[in-house]
Design an enzyme around this catalytic site. Structure first.
Site, PDB file in Angstrom:
ATOM      1  N   SER A 112     -10.018   1.487   2.562  1.00 36.61           N
ATOM      2  CA  SER A 112      -8.873   2.291   1.778  1.00 36.61           C
ATOM      3  C   SER A 112      -7.690   1.510   1.264  1.00 36.61           C
ATOM      4  O   SER A 112      -7.251   2.142   0.307  1.00 36.61           O
ATOM      5  CB  SER A 112      -8.301   3.236   2.629  1.00 36.61           C
ATOM      6  OG  SER A 112      -7.467   2.778   3.739  1.00 36.61           O
TER       7      SER A 112
ATOM      8  N   SER B 178     -10.153  -0.880   6.845  1.00 31.53           N
ATOM      9  CA  SER B 178      -9.635  -0.888   5.597  1.00 31.53           C
ATOM     10  C   SER B 178      -8.765  -2.151   4.824  1.00 31.53           C
ATOM     11  O   SER B 178      -8.203  -2.135   3.653  1.00 31.53           O
ATOM     12  CB  SER B 178      -8.584   0.303   5.453  1.00 31.53           C
ATOM     13  OG  SER B 178      -9.417   1.510   5.274  1.00 31.53           O
TER      14      SER B 178
ATOM     15  N   LYS C 221       0.906  -1.249  -0.183  1.00 28.82           N
ATOM     16  CA  LYS C 221       0.220  -0.204  -0.093  1.00 28.82           C
ATOM     17  C   LYS C 221       1.023   1.248   0.006  1.00 28.82           C
ATOM     18  O   LYS C 221       1.851   1.374   0.665  1.00 28.82           O
ATOM     19  CB  LYS C 221      -0.936  -0.114   1.201  1.00 28.82           C
ATOM     20  CG  LYS C 221      -1.914   1.141   1.326  1.00 28.82           C
ATOM     21  CD  LYS C 221      -2.826   0.985   2.614  1.00 28.82           C
ATOM     22  CE  LYS C 221      -4.117   1.844   2.876  1.00 28.82           C
ATOM     23  NZ  LYS C 221      -4.840   1.514   3.972  1.00 28.82           N
TER      24      LYS C 221
HETATM   25  N1  GLN Z   1     -13.208   3.588   5.973  1.00 30.84           N
HETATM   26  C1  GLN Z   1     -12.768   3.973   7.479  1.00 30.84           C
HETATM   27  C2  GLN Z   1     -12.523   5.482   7.394  1.00 30.84           C
HETATM   28  O1  GLN Z   1     -12.777   5.840   6.482  1.00 30.84           O
HETATM   29  C3  GLN Z   1     -11.714   3.005   7.776  1.00 30.84           C
HETATM   30  C4  GLN Z   1     -10.493   3.570   7.049  1.00 30.84           C
HETATM   31  C5  GLN Z   1      -9.262   2.673   7.424  1.00 30.84           C
HETATM   32  O2  GLN Z   1      -9.483   1.459   8.064  1.00 30.84           O
HETATM   33  N2  GLN Z   1      -8.199   3.033   7.128  1.00 30.84           N
HETATM   34  O3  GLN Z   1     -11.875   6.021   8.170  1.00 30.84           O
END
Ligand code: GLN
Length: 475
Positions: free
Chosen positions: A143, A167, A68
């Site tokens: 994400s 995410s 990532k």
């Molecule tokens: N979708 C969640 C957020 O927007 C979790 C994101 C994540 O786990 N990095 O914060």
């Protein structure tokens, strides 16, 4: 060659070690696929040329890994999906990346992500959205959507991502692969570009549970560069369990009812039947504070983000706005043009929640809810070995479907955020299809129960026999 690229990463590593597979061919095969990717899963792909020196006897035996974007990689762009880090090439590797390299997995590519990991669809990237290889009109989740799409499409054998509120697990679910969020502290956060430090945790996104265990084993451990890292109490074992005899599964009514799509619930119920056939007992349980997890998360995570993101001032990293009148104007212009809308929303929310007049009412309260959520899980572990829920309330949705409605987007994390707040491990495995799209089944366990969790997930995976179609097609 395409046959070798279709193997699981563990099988490919075994092939290399046995002298049956040439790691250089594996490298070139995946590099070519990654370079030809049509899902915008990657923001950087290793240049063509000599493959990195590969140790055949190393545990990961030269099977390359996609990483990532927010992991710092020495000399390689590390932009966390943000314009504000455009062109930033760190002078060092994140500990996880360094450990993977040392274990024999060279860096194949950097994967696209929501900006600073804020999002559930990978549409918040400054480098354009990633598409879901199952249906290119749909999102891969987020994400870590680039990592999930890359593995699902077969353009990387395996990948790593980060999970702050879901995410890793949610994009794994939407792309029909396996995603594991380890116990908070199992893996060092050193060199991960921070979103919410008390929640961020790295983990594997893989084709199957065995690959997840192999990759996890190479990443875990205490790190002097991250004082919150503790590693795991025992080495990560490759899972081997074929039944669930004696395993007690709790199904929290708060996370398995309202708001979950019927097709997702049907797949979830069918998977519980599979678990029963494997010998598990399945009983309803209560996590009374879980419905408040999202509200608490969307105060705590933005609060921490507002503090972490204060460092982007145009002086130290990446992007700096041109034509500023003075220093303050340079800061504001850089942040105005460097950050996307969702990041700005979170900084405002977080700054507000931490402001002296509102700290107790918002941030302090959210922390109390967080404690209650942890206590709910502790009470559940007295009766159950694992908690089972769907990973995400829906299958992959269409690009643009939720971008205008942040609250609808936040609801994607309904089933994953409670585990993040409690710091406990959760794994998503594909449980089948609904409307032709993959559905994820989540198992969560007590802190440091990774070996048992992987074993249970492996047993369920074996009984389901999910067919990961898109990468088969790519082969
Ligand atoms: N979708 C969640 C957020 O927007 C979790 C994101 C994540 O786990 N990095 O914060």
């Amino acid at each position: 060659m395409s046959e070798a690229l279709s193997l699981s990463a563990a099988a490919a590593a075994a092939g290399v070690r046995a002298g049956e597979l040439d790691p250089a061919e594996l490298w070139h095969g995946f590099r070519t696929r990654a370079a030809g990717d049509d899902c915008n899963a990657f923001v950087w792909v290793a240049p063509d040329g000599e493959p990195p020196a590969i140790e055949r006897d190393a545990p990961l035996a030269g099977v390359p890994v996609a990483v990532k974007d927010l992991f710092c990689t020495k000399g390689v762009p590390s932009q966390a999906g943000s314009r504000i880090l455009a062109g930033y090439r760190p002078p060092y590797d994140a500990t996880s990346v360094e450990r993977l390299n040392a274990a024999g997995a060279p860096l194949l590519a950097k994967t696209n992500q929501d900006e600073f990991a804020m999002g559930s669809s990978t549409e918040n990237s400054a480098y354009g959205p990633t598409l879901n290889p199952w249906d290119r009109a749909r999102v891969p989740g987020g994400s870590s959507g680039g990592s999930a799409a890359a593995v699902a499409a077969g353009s990387a054998p395996w990948a790593i991502g980060t999970d702050t509120g879901g995410s890793i697990r949610q994009p794994a679910a939407l792309c029909g692969i396996v995603g594991l969020k380890p116990t908070y502290g199992a893996i060092s956060r050193y060199g991960m570009i921070a979103f919410a430090s008390s929640l961020d945790q790295a983990g594997p996104l893989t084709r199957d549970v065995t690959d997840a265990a192999l990759l996890l084993g190479a990443m875990v451990g205490k790190d002097p560069c991250d004082s919150t890292s503790v590693g795991l109490p025992e080495p990560v074992r490759l899972p081997s369990r074929s039944d669930l005899r004696g395993v007690r599964l709790g199904v929290p009514e708060e996370l398995t009812g309202e708001g979950i799509e019927p097709g997702v619930l049907a797949s979830f119920d069918a998977t519980l039947d599979v678990a029963r056939e494997l010998g598990a007992t399945v009983e309803p349980c209560r996590l009374p504070h879980a419905p408040h997890a999202l509200s608490a998360y969307y105060l705590i995570a933005p609060a921490e983000a507002s503090s972490n993101l204060a460092r982007y001032d145009g002086v130290r990293y990446g992007f700096r706005a041109d034509g500023a009148r003075d220093l303050l104007h340079m800061y504001t212009e850089t942040r105005e043009h460097g950050f996307g809308a969702e990041v700005k929303r979170r900084i405002m929310l977080g700054t507000y929640a931490l402001s002296s007049g509102y700290y107790d009412a918002y941030y302090g309260r959210a922390q109390k809810v967080r404690t209650r959520i942890s206590e709910d899980f502790k009470a559940a572990w007295e009766r159950f070995d694992f908690i089972a829920t769907p990973t995400a309330p829906s299958v992959a949705f269409e690009l643009g479907a939720k971008t205008a409605d942040p609250l609808a987007m936040y609801l994607n994390d309904f089933c994953t955020v409670p585990m993040s707040l409690a710091g406990i491990p959760g794994i998503s495995i594909p449980s089948g299809l609904s409307e032709g799209l993959p559905v994820g089944f989540q198992l969560a366990g007590p802190a440091f129960s990774e070996n048992a969790l992987l074993d249970a997930a492996y047993a369920v995976e074996g009984a389901i026999g999910f067919d990961a179609a898109p990468w088969r097609r790519a082969a």
